[in-house]
Design an enzyme around this catalytic site. Structure first.
Site, short mmCIF file in Angstrom:
data_model
loop_
_atom_site.label_atom_id
_atom_site.label_comp_id
_atom_site.label_asym_id
_atom_site.label_seq_id
_atom_site.Cartn_x
_atom_site.Cartn_y
_atom_site.Cartn_z
N TYR A 81 30.24 -7.86 18.26
CA TYR A 81 28.73 -7.55 18.54
C TYR A 81 27.76 -7.60 17.44
O TYR A 81 28.33 -7.25 16.27
CB TYR A 81 28.53 -6.36 19.43
N CYS A 82 26.44 -7.80 17.59
CA CYS A 82 25.61 -7.40 16.25
C CYS A 82 24.34 -6.68 16.92
O CYS A 82 24.44 -5.71 17.79
CB CYS A 82 24.96 -8.81 15.93
N MET A 83 23.06 -7.00 16.63
CA MET A 83 21.87 -6.13 17.07
C MET A 83 21.65 -6.56 18.40
O MET A 83 21.13 -5.88 19.41
CB MET A 83 20.85 -6.24 16.07
N GLY A 85 22.72 -10.16 19.84
CA GLY A 85 23.55 -11.05 20.48
C GLY A 85 23.68 -12.48 19.62
O GLY A 85 24.75 -12.89 19.90
N TYR A 110 23.91 -3.75 19.56
CA TYR A 110 23.64 -2.34 19.36
C TYR A 110 22.45 -1.92 20.02
O TYR A 110 22.33 -0.78 20.43
CB TYR A 110 23.91 -2.34 18.07
#
Length: 119
Positions: A81-83, A85, A110
């Site tokens: 995961y990132c911020m 996608g 996130y």
């Protein structure tokens, strides 16, 4: 092309895995500055620009660097995961290229997690 096989996981499914799975390997691919502002509990920070090198490491070197056991290529629950996608998609595709057949991307990232978890 790897992007056509990218699997995704929803907030609800990830939350369920966090609650019950001992096999979940959750990878945060954001920058250190982003992680310092909050992260999903239990995740391992491996910035996007190091995913290729990290998942290509020998298991002992991976454990030495990240303080966790490197997942096997057939690990059932490998989630990036990132911020929001996009970087998670890139990391998931890279994992597929390296042979991680069950890698998935938490597309909400996130940003969605922090809203739904009221962080």
């Amino acid at each position: 092309m790897a992007s056509s096989v990218t699997k995704v996981i929803s907030f609800e499914d990830l939350k369920a895995l966090l609650g019950k799975s001992e096999h979940l390997f959750l990878v945060d691919v954001r920058t250190k500055d982003e992680v310092d502002k909050g992260y999903i509990q239990g995740s391992v920070h491996i910035p996007l620009d190091t995913v290729d090198a990290a998942f290509s490491m020998a298991p002992d070197k991976f454990k030495e660097k990240y303080k966790v056991t490197k997942p096997l290529c057939d690990a059932p629950e490998l989630v990036f995961y990132c911020m929001m996608g996009m970087r998670g998609t890139t990391a998931t595709n890279k994992a597929y290229e390296l042979g991680y057949v069950n890698a998935r991307n938490y597309t909400g990232g996130y940003k969605e997690w922090s809203v739904k978890e009221k962080k």
